[in-house]
Scaffold this motif. Structure first.
Motif, short mmCIF file in Angstrom:
data_model
loop_
_atom_site.label_atom_id
_atom_site.label_comp_id
_atom_site.label_asym_id
_atom_site.label_seq_id
_atom_site.Cartn_x
_atom_site.Cartn_y
_atom_site.Cartn_z
N GLU A 46 0.82 -1.21 0.00
CA GLU A 46 0.00 0.00 0.00
C GLU A 46 0.86 1.26 0.00
O GLU A 46 0.55 2.24 -0.68
N LYS A 47 1.95 1.24 0.76
CA LYS A 47 2.78 2.43 0.92
C LYS A 47 4.00 2.47 0.01
O LYS A 47 4.65 3.50 -0.07
N GLY A 48 4.33 1.36 -0.62
CA GLY A 48 5.51 1.32 -1.48
C GLY A 48 6.74 0.85 -0.72
O GLY A 48 7.51 0.06 -1.22
N ALA A 49 6.93 1.36 0.48
CA ALA A 49 8.03 0.95 1.35
C ALA A 49 7.67 1.38 2.77
O ALA A 49 6.89 2.31 2.97
N ALA A 50 8.23 0.65 3.75
CA ALA A 50 7.94 0.97 5.14
C ALA A 50 9.16 0.70 6.00
O ALA A 50 9.99 -0.15 5.66
N LYS A 51 9.25 1.43 7.10
CA LYS A 51 10.29 1.14 8.08
C LYS A 51 9.73 0.08 9.03
O LYS A 51 8.53 0.08 9.33
N PRO A 52 10.59 -0.82 9.52
CA PRO A 52 10.10 -1.83 10.46
C PRO A 52 9.37 -1.24 11.66
O PRO A 52 8.37 -1.79 12.12
N SER A 53 9.82 -0.10 12.14
CA SER A 53 9.16 0.53 13.29
C SER A 53 7.74 0.97 12.96
O SER A 53 6.90 1.07 13.86
N ASP A 54 7.44 1.22 11.69
CA ASP A 54 6.09 1.59 11.28
C ASP A 54 5.15 0.38 11.27
O ASP A 54 3.93 0.55 11.32
N LEU A 55 5.71 -0.82 11.19
CA LEU A 55 4.90 -2.03 11.08
C LEU A 55 4.43 -2.54 12.44
O LEU A 55 3.36 -3.13 12.54
N ALA A 56 5.24 -2.34 13.47
CA ALA A 56 4.95 -2.91 14.79
C ALA A 56 3.55 -2.57 15.32
O ALA A 56 2.86 -3.47 15.79
N PRO A 57 3.08 -1.32 15.22
CA PRO A 57 1.74 -1.03 15.76
C PRO A 57 0.62 -1.79 15.04
O PRO A 57 -0.39 -2.12 15.63
N HIS A 58 0.81 -2.08 13.77
CA HIS A 58 -0.20 -2.79 12.99
C HIS A 58 -0.21 -4.28 13.31
O HIS A 58 -1.19 -4.97 13.01
N LEU A 59 0.87 -4.77 13.86
CA LEU A 59 0.99 -6.19 14.19
C LEU A 59 0.79 -6.44 15.68
O LEU A 59 0.77 -7.58 16.11
N ALA A 60 0.68 -5.39 16.46
CA ALA A 60 0.53 -5.49 17.92
C ALA A 60 1.58 -6.40 18.51
O ALA A 60 1.30 -7.36 19.23
#
Length: 146
Positions: free
Chosen positions: A42-56
């Motif tokens: 969706e975003k093209g690229a992401a930082k790992p720290s941006d993913l953590a909240p979505h994965l709880a």
């Protein structure tokens, strides 16, 4: 108050969903990996720290998940050109194919579940479920500035 009955039904749906996803996505994908692939695509690229909240989950668990995904050829990680401390996660062609497959698996599950109720009641269900999401509890959007 119907919280007890709601809880029982909710947990049954979650259990059925998990079994369905685990069975249909295996052996190349997990539900958590599908979530990462969706976000990154969706975003093209992401930082790992941006993913953590979505994965709880914790940053360490995200790193382990990304390690497995990279070994599986689903994602690649690159250092930022201007700040080597930043790692960007992007999706591979295989990751895009697996995302499409995973989204179909998920869609098929919910189509089967919702098929038992009328279109009107499906709309009503979506409306009511939207009311359950308290303002401010929605997943925070990813911040992408690559």
């Amino acid at each position: 108050m119907n919280s007890f009955e709601f809880s029982k039904i909710w947990h049954k749906i979650l259990k059925d969903y998990k079994v369905h996803m685990d069975t249909k996505l295996a052996p190349t994908l997990t539900d958590a990996q599908l979530t990462v692939l969706e976000l990154v695509q969706e975003k093209g690229a992401a930082k790992p720290s941006d993913l953590a909240p979505h994965l709880a989950t914790s940053p360490a668990a995200v790193t382990m998940l990304l390690d497995r995904m990279e070994r599986g050829g689903l994602i690649i990680r690159d250092r930022d050109a201007s700040d080597r401390r930043i790692v960007w996660v992007s999706i591979t062609d295989l990751g895009r194919k697996e995302t499409a497959r995973g989204l179909k698996v998920r869609s098929d599950f919910f189509a089967e579940v919702l098929d038992h109720i009328s279109a009107h009641n499906q709309q009503l269900l979506l409306y009511l479920m939207g009311k359950l999401v308290a303002p401010g509890n929605e997943s925070a959007p990813l911040e992408m500035t690559r």
